[in-house]
Motif scaffolding. Structure first.
Motif: not given
Length: 505
Positions: A418-422
């Motif tokens: 999984s990966a993500g940004m904020q």
């Protein structure tokens, strides 16, 4: 003189808030699942005890436990410009000086647990919900140096006193002078931990809808330690000059003025009166340049409700959570130097005083869509009601917001990635920003892996990095005709490593 005394407010050391992810005084990195992908507001998992408590009901029956350890490292860099900095005898790098601090949290533990039975989910969570480490500036801050440097502004007046002594017939005094150079020793360190405990229950209204209600208890513990010591000024005598302790130097000059005033009392009362008046002018300089030390422990606690809701239909899951404001009043236990206790602007850190440090209310909204059993995308929004808290954030223009996006993919039955940004945005104005305490907008990204060791044990590992914007500001301390500009540029760095294990019983 008043300006110099007021400078000691810098020793309040509010820069100690070691927030690693989230809004002001709020850590959202409470599970490794967040580090892998920050957009967890509508995800169904044991980490939902914090991020989506209503959704935990849909995990299935039994006991669920998540144990997590994180390592966080943050730096803070301030470049301060001030005309008098060129006179620093220990730092001849010009009128712009760099001050760097480090904030380390070697181990940030957290735990989430839930027992699901029928339509109910009984939940408990523990995490460091604010702070989590110590921030240390080995050479103090620019605001410290700025005010220490200001003592050299009194050189013309001091030199007039030397001339007055020479004119009064005191041998050798006319060849004494105060130079423009200064030096000092400075240090600051702050440590802050907000321990958060949550207790609550979720209820499955039907196969598509669940709700949650709970309480969060916060216990805050902080220590602020710092000093400005050994303030020195340049003393010139004839063709030679030396750096001397400022407080002792001004004290000796005051004593000399009073001594010679006594000698002149009978022969020349007018000169004696003039010398005594000069001594009264020097005395505050001796007091103002004394060593200042602050050592303050703060503790306090608060309780606030939490509510949540989750709705799932097919591959779509929607969720929301609202954490009410936590009213916090931290009580001081201080061992400050007498010089610090006599400064009214440091009353906030006097022994026995209480300090308002509310944690803001937080609204989170999220969505998750499962395109197929192996692939999911997520999005979320955080809104921190900062301006409703009783603390320095009252000076903010508006509340803080965060926008989150991420994706998760099951490579097979064992491995998941999984990966993500904020994006974190503060609605700030210059009044809020100082080298003592500052926050800047940022982008964060995280990625990681989950490994199903067995059907009941899952290991999570992740890396999380924050990239901060620069915030530049300038202020004219002089007049329009004679400007005296001080400039500041603020930024940070941040990275977190995490390892955790999820269990099902």
């Amino acid at each position: 003189m008043k300006v110099f005394r007021m400078s000691c407010l810098a020793l309040a050391l509010a820069a100690a808030d070691a927030t690693f992810a989230g809004g002001l005084l709020t850590n959202t990195n409470q599970n490794i699942a967040f580090l892998r992908n920050p957009a967890r507001e509508a995800a169904i998992g044991i980490d939902g005890v914090y991020s989506n408590p209503a959704g935990v009901v849909f995990l299935g029956e039994g006991f669920h436990l998540s144990v997590n350890l994180q390592n966080a490292h943050q730096t803070r860099t301030i470049e301060t410009g001030y005309p008098l900095f060129v006179n620093n005898a220990k730092n001849l790098s010009g009128n712009i000086h760099k001050f760097e601090g480090t904030a380390d949290a070697p181990v940030l533990p957290s735990l989430q647990a839930a027992y699901n039975k029928g339509k109910w989910s009984f939940q408990f969570g523990f995490a460091i919900t604010g702070g989590g480490g110590k921030c240390e500036f080995e050479d103090g801050l620019g605001s410290f140096e700025q005010v220490v440097g200001n003592v050299t502004n009194y050189a013309p007046k001091v030199n007039m006193l030397y001339q007055a002594l020479g004119a009064a017939g005191i041998p050798g005094m006319s060849n004494h002078a105060m130079g423009n150079k200064y030096a000092y020793d400075s240090y600051m360190r702050g440590r802050q931990y907000y321990y958060g405990f949550t207790f609550g229950a979720g209820y499955k209204v039907n196969d598509n809808l669940s709700v949650y209600g709970g309480l969060r208890m916060l216990y805050g513990s902080a220590n602020y330690y710092g000093y400005v010591k050994n303030i020195q000024v340049e003393h010139v005598e004839g063709e030679t000059s030396a750096m001397v302790n400022a407080s002792e130097h001004f004290s000796q000059l005051r004593d000399n003025l009073n001594y010679y005033a006594g000698m002149m009392e009978g022969s020349n009362p007018a000169v004696a009166e003039q010398l005594r008046g000069a001594a009264e002018q020097v005395a505050p300089l001796s007091i103002a340049t004394q060593d200042i030390e602050l050592n303050c422990d703060q503790t306090g606690w608060g309780v606030a409700p939490i509510i949540g809701i989750d709705f799932k239909k097919g591959g779509l899951n929607l969720a929301a959570k609202y954490e009410f404001k936590t009213r916090m009043r931290l009580k001081n236990k201080s061992a400050n130097s007498a010089s610090a206790d006599n400064i009214s602007l440091l009353d906030k850190f006097k022994d026995g005083n209480k300090v308002a440090e509310d944690t803001p209310a937080l609204l989170t909204v999220g969505a998750q869509y499962e395109f197929c059993p192996k692939f999911r995308i997520m999005a979320g929004w955080h809104h921190y009601f900062d301006v409703d808290t009783k603390q320095y954030t009252k000076d903010m223009l508006g509340d803080s917001n965060e926008y989150l996006f991420g994706a998760e993919y099951d490579i097979n039955k064992v491995v998941q990635v999984s990966a993500g940004m904020q994006r974190t945005q503060y609605d700030l104005k210059d009044k809020v920003m100082s080298d003592i305490s500052f926050n800047v907008n940022s982008y964060s990204y995280g990625f990681g892996v989950g490994v199903n060791v067995t059907d009941k044990i899952k290991i999570n590992a992740a890396f999380f990095q924050t990239l901060y914007d620069d915030y530049d500001m300038s202020q004219n301390l002089g007049s329009t005709e004679q400007p005296v500009m001080v400039t500041n540029s603020f930024t940070r760095t941040n990275r977190v490593l995490g390892l955790g294990v999820d269990f099902k019983f």
